[in-house]
Design an enzyme around this catalytic site. Structure first.
Site, PDB file in Angstrom:
ATOM      1  N   HIS A   1       0.611  -4.000   0.767  1.00 54.62           N
ATOM      2  CA  HIS A   1       0.991  -2.635   1.115  1.00 54.62           C
ATOM      3  C   HIS A   1       2.365  -2.648   1.780  1.00 54.62           C
ATOM      4  CE1 HIS A   1      -2.797  -0.414   0.366  1.00 54.62           C
ATOM      5  NE2 HIS A   1      -3.345  -1.600   0.547  1.00 54.62           N
TER       6      HIS A   1
ATOM      7  N   GLU B   1       4.024  -0.198   2.887  1.00 51.19           N
ATOM      8  CA  GLU B   1       4.053   0.772   3.987  1.00 51.19           C
ATOM      9  C   GLU B   1       3.413   0.223   5.260  1.00 51.19           C
ATOM     10  OE1 GLU B   1       0.075   1.585   2.002  1.00 51.19           O
ATOM     11  OE2 GLU B   1       2.058   0.825   1.438  1.00 51.19           O
TER      12      GLU B   1
ATOM     13  N   CYS C   1      -0.912  -1.767  -4.506  1.00 50.19           N
ATOM     14  CA  CYS C   1      -2.317  -2.169  -4.412  1.00 50.19           C
ATOM     15  C   CYS C   1      -3.042  -1.797  -5.710  1.00 50.19           C
ATOM     16  CB  CYS C   1      -2.973  -1.576  -3.164  1.00 50.19           C
ATOM     17  SG  CYS C   1      -4.518  -2.418  -2.707  1.00 50.19           S
TER      18      CYS C   1
END
Length: 216
Positions: free
Chosen positions: A196, A198, A88
């Site tokens: 992202h 994650e 990001c």
């Protein structure tokens, strides 16, 4: 093989670290994942992950506030060629400059700048938030970190600015949000994702696992 997630007060660091730990387990790797704001930890790491959430200038200032951190990143990543993943705003910081609330210098690792999202369609809101489909470029289809990510792979985005790389060969994947935006960029030992990993479930875990095994 040590991995350092850089802690400079930006981003969901524990979420990124836990996703890396899970990706390592799924690949049968015993990589220790360390969250640290110490320059020495970055210098000793074999792989470096830089997350980031918020404004470009604030994130750059957060890095600069850590004694020796920017110097350590330049030494480890640029001079020693350690594999690097920016997430990001961590990806955006690789640019030469960011244009959020003024003009602010980035790390200058990949030519280009970070600009405001202007979808051109009133139905598309800013920030761009939620799931969207990746479209790997020809360079991305050949890149080991994007191995197994095909057109239509879903990833999770939250951003109001986007990285516009100067050279098309540095663009690894795009996402359609009123226009084709950079979803992943990279060169040499550098790779970055606007989305992202994650938060991107199977797509994110695959990418993180690829990063942990990547030997540029």
């Amino acid at each position: 093989m040590s991995v350092v997630v850089v802690d400079y007060g930006s981003g969901n660091l524990r979420s990124a670290a836990k996703a890396l730990e899970r990706a390592a387990r799924e690949r049968g790797l015993t990589s220790p994942i360390l969250v640290s704001g110490e320059a020495e930890a970055v210098l000793q790491a074999e792989r470096i992950v830089l997350p980031g959430v918020g404004a470009f200038a604030d994130c750059k200032a957060g890095l600069a506030a850590l004694p020796g951190m920017i110097e350590a990143l330049n030494e480890a990543v640029i001079r020693r060629g350690r594999p690097f993943l920016g997430i990001c705003v961590g990806m955006q910081l690789m640019a030469e400059r960011g244009l959020e609330h003024g003009k602010h210098p980035g790390l200058g690792w990949i030519e280009g700048q970070v600009e405001a999202l202007q979808p051109g369609n009133p139905a598309l809101k800013v920030p761009h938030m939620g799931w969207n489909e990746l479209e790997p470029t020809d360079a991305g289809l050949r890149h080991p970190v994007l191995a197994g990510l095909t057109a239509g792979s879903h990833a999770y985005f939250v951003h109001s600015y986007h990285f516009r790389p100067r050279y098309p060969e540095h663009l690894l994947a795009t996402v359609d949000y009123g226009q084709a935006l950079a979803a992943a960029v990279g060169r040499d030992n550098l790779v970055g994702t606007q989305f992202h990993p994650e938060k991107s479930q199977a797509t994110g875990l695959r990418l993180l696992g690829n990063f942990l095994e990547w030997r540029p």
